[in-house]
Design a protein around this motif. Structure first.
Motif: not given
Ligand code: DC
Length: 219
Positions: A197-213
């Motif tokens: 997961i490249d987090t350069s342009t993602l905020d914390v919520e977006q990263v967690v949402a990807q992981m939760m999915a």
């Protein structure tokens, strides 16, 4: 269930790992804190970081313990809570150096695995998916541009009351990256089965949402 999250410094691992653990009701294991605890002890005892024999002597007599409270991890060394010391810049750079010593990594391996046996865990570090829990069913490898990571790390440092320029933070981060990626034992590399997961342009919520999915699909 073990969820492994690896990646370089400043990529947002701790924040997302903590949130993911809270949402799932899992323990949050911050393995960097264990390397930091050893670094703290080495500095506290005035031992040279390059003196591996003396570092080994320290480990023989040292005890490190973790307590999990309200989703965060308290670390004590020889019975003293040193959690508040672990994020200091001098501990940060010493941790990167001691973590390259093979005997330090070998000493911490059973400690980390033992925590993994305590139940469901979100474990975060550099070698979780490759070495500590190679059979973890879910692995993520976070990455981001070095400039973005340095800016994030700099904001954290300033918020914690430390003063240094972004340029210094950036240079320190590059130095740690280089050491973490090039050490002989358990270098920082993605496990073959890790999801990047490249987090350069993602905020914390977006990263967690990807992981939760991913986690929801796997459970
Ligand atoms: O994640 P952190 O910044 O708290 O980690 C501190 C240092 O410990 C870092 O320079 C690399 C090292 N480390 C490691 O080698 N392996 C781990 N699993 C976790 C951290």
């Amino acid at each position: 269930m073990i969820i492994a999250i690896d990646g370089p410094a400043g990529v947002g691992k701790s924040t997302v790992a903590k949130l993911l653990a809270a949402r799932l009701g899992y323990l949050y294991l911050d393995t960097g804190a264990l390397y930091r605890a050893i670094a703290w002890k080495v500095l506290h005892e005035g031992v040279e970081l390059a003196d591996h024999a003396r570092v080994a002597n320290l480990l023989e007599a040292m005890s490190v313990n973790m307590q999990f409270q309200n989703g965060s991890m308290q670390v004590s060394v020889d019975g003293h809570d040193i959690t508040g010391e672990l994020r200091k810049p001098e501990v940060t750079s010493a941790a990167s150096i001691v973590s390259a010593i093979p005997m330090v990594r070998a000493w911490l391996l059973p400690i980390q695995r033992q925590i993994g046996q305590q139940g469901s865990v979100v474990a975060e570090g550099r070698d979780i998916g490759t070495t500590v829990f190679p059979f973890a069913p879910l692995k993520f490898f976070l990455n981001a541009d070095a400039t973005v990571r340095a800016e994030r790390r700099h904001r954290e440092l300033v918020a914690a009351g430390h003063r240094e320029t972004v340029e210094t933070t950036y240079q320190n981060l590059l130095g740690r990256d280089l050491r973490d990626r090039n050490r002989s034992v358990a270098p920082l590399v993605p496990a073959v089965d890790a999801r990047p997961i490249d987090t350069s342009t993602l905020d914390v919520e977006q990263v967690v949402a990807q992981m939760m999915a991913v986690v929801s699909a796997a459970l």
